[in-house]
Scaffold this active site. Sequence first.
Site, PDB file in Angstrom:
ATOM      1  N   LYS A 129      -8.735  -7.823 -10.109  1.00 48.10           N
ATOM      2  CA  LYS A 129      -9.716  -8.163  -9.337  1.00 48.10           C
ATOM      3  C   LYS A 129     -10.744  -6.919  -9.398  1.00 48.10           C
ATOM      4  CE  LYS A 129     -10.397  -9.001  -4.401  1.00 48.10           C
ATOM      5  NZ  LYS A 129      -9.661  -9.015  -3.023  1.00 48.10           N
ATOM      6  N   LYS A 145       0.942  -1.418  -0.267  1.00 48.13           N
ATOM      7  CA  LYS A 145      -0.046   0.128  -0.023  1.00 48.13           C
ATOM      8  C   LYS A 145       0.887   1.400  -0.020  1.00 48.13           C
ATOM      9  CE  LYS A 145      -4.071  -1.887   2.069  1.00 48.13           C
ATOM     10  NZ  LYS A 145      -5.080  -1.802   3.082  1.00 48.13           N
ATOM     11  N   LYS A 204     -13.224  -1.162  -6.526  1.00 48.50           N
ATOM     12  CA  LYS A 204     -14.051   0.036  -6.508  1.00 48.50           C
ATOM     13  C   LYS A 204     -13.156   1.045  -6.990  1.00 48.50           C
ATOM     14  CE  LYS A 204     -15.306  -1.030  -2.347  1.00 48.50           C
ATOM     15  NZ  LYS A 204     -15.907  -0.940  -0.923  1.00 48.50           N
TER      16      LYS A 204
END
Length: 333
Positions: A194, A111, A197
């Site tokens: 994947k 991240k 959103k």
Amino acid sequence: MQRVFSGIQPSGIPTLGNYLGAIRNWVPMMDDHECIYCVVDLHAITQPFDPKTLARQTREMAAALIACGVTPDKCTLFVQSHVHAHTRLAWLFNCVARIGWLNRMTQFKDKAGKDRENAGAGLYVYPNLMAADIHAYHATRVPVGEDQKQHLELANDIGEKFNHDYGVEFFPHIEPIIQGVAARVMSLRDGTKKMSKSDPSDQSRINLTDDADTIALKIRRAKTDPEPLPAEMAGLEARPEARNLVGILAAITGTTPDAVLRQHEGQGFGTFKGVLTDALVAHLGPIQAEMQRLLDDPGAVDAALRQGADKAAAIAEPIVQKAEALVGFLPRA
């Protein structure tokens, strides 16, 4: 009855991937576990976010969970920041966890990316808060995906070190709930990625609020190939988009990909996409209607979350107070 804890970030309207991969699996656990489910808004602020939309997205996620069957009368459903025991225990765990343990967390590296020096400290100690989320309730079971197994191991390490440091057997061992092969839903535009959103293209995903016409359009535009459907899954190994659509139909109808192929062998995607659209609309329609009803009455959603926070605090507060007493804090008179 074992106590289960699980949380989900309020990162916008859930997608079909969120529903099939996680949310739907929460519902049957309520029948034979004491379930504590949480919208983890504290975790959401460890990465860039919009404070103007956080509250709305938190309520939307709660409404989606309730609409999907995570009903407050069968579980404890609340917002993480509404129960202050989480942050108090997280600070204790910040002092228990070792820097070397956190340095091994691969999700921080993923991240934070290459610019780790500018990542927030909250992202770095995120796993300690996750451990506190679980241990604040003495939960012994946690449903986990592949990306969370390392964090669960860390939660056990922290609990064991706390017990050792203070000479107690206070925090129990946590076991993962592995629910077989979870439905892994991929992008409608790229079957190797994947469904997310964060994808800039709304055509890449089915949102739980998409109406029938929108679902039909997205499935019609979904990337496929010119070959007909084979008789076995082995025939889809090099066809990720086809494999994805077959997997979605299997998951939404409660069957297996092999069973879907036996039924639709030789079909082209023109016909198959129609079948998939009908199945999605039939399954998601009631969820969408209930979610909209809830969002039209935000006061009712907030009241349910307030009651859930009261139930959660009644469990967590004595546990965290005991942890603070073991550390040696002077109790508030």
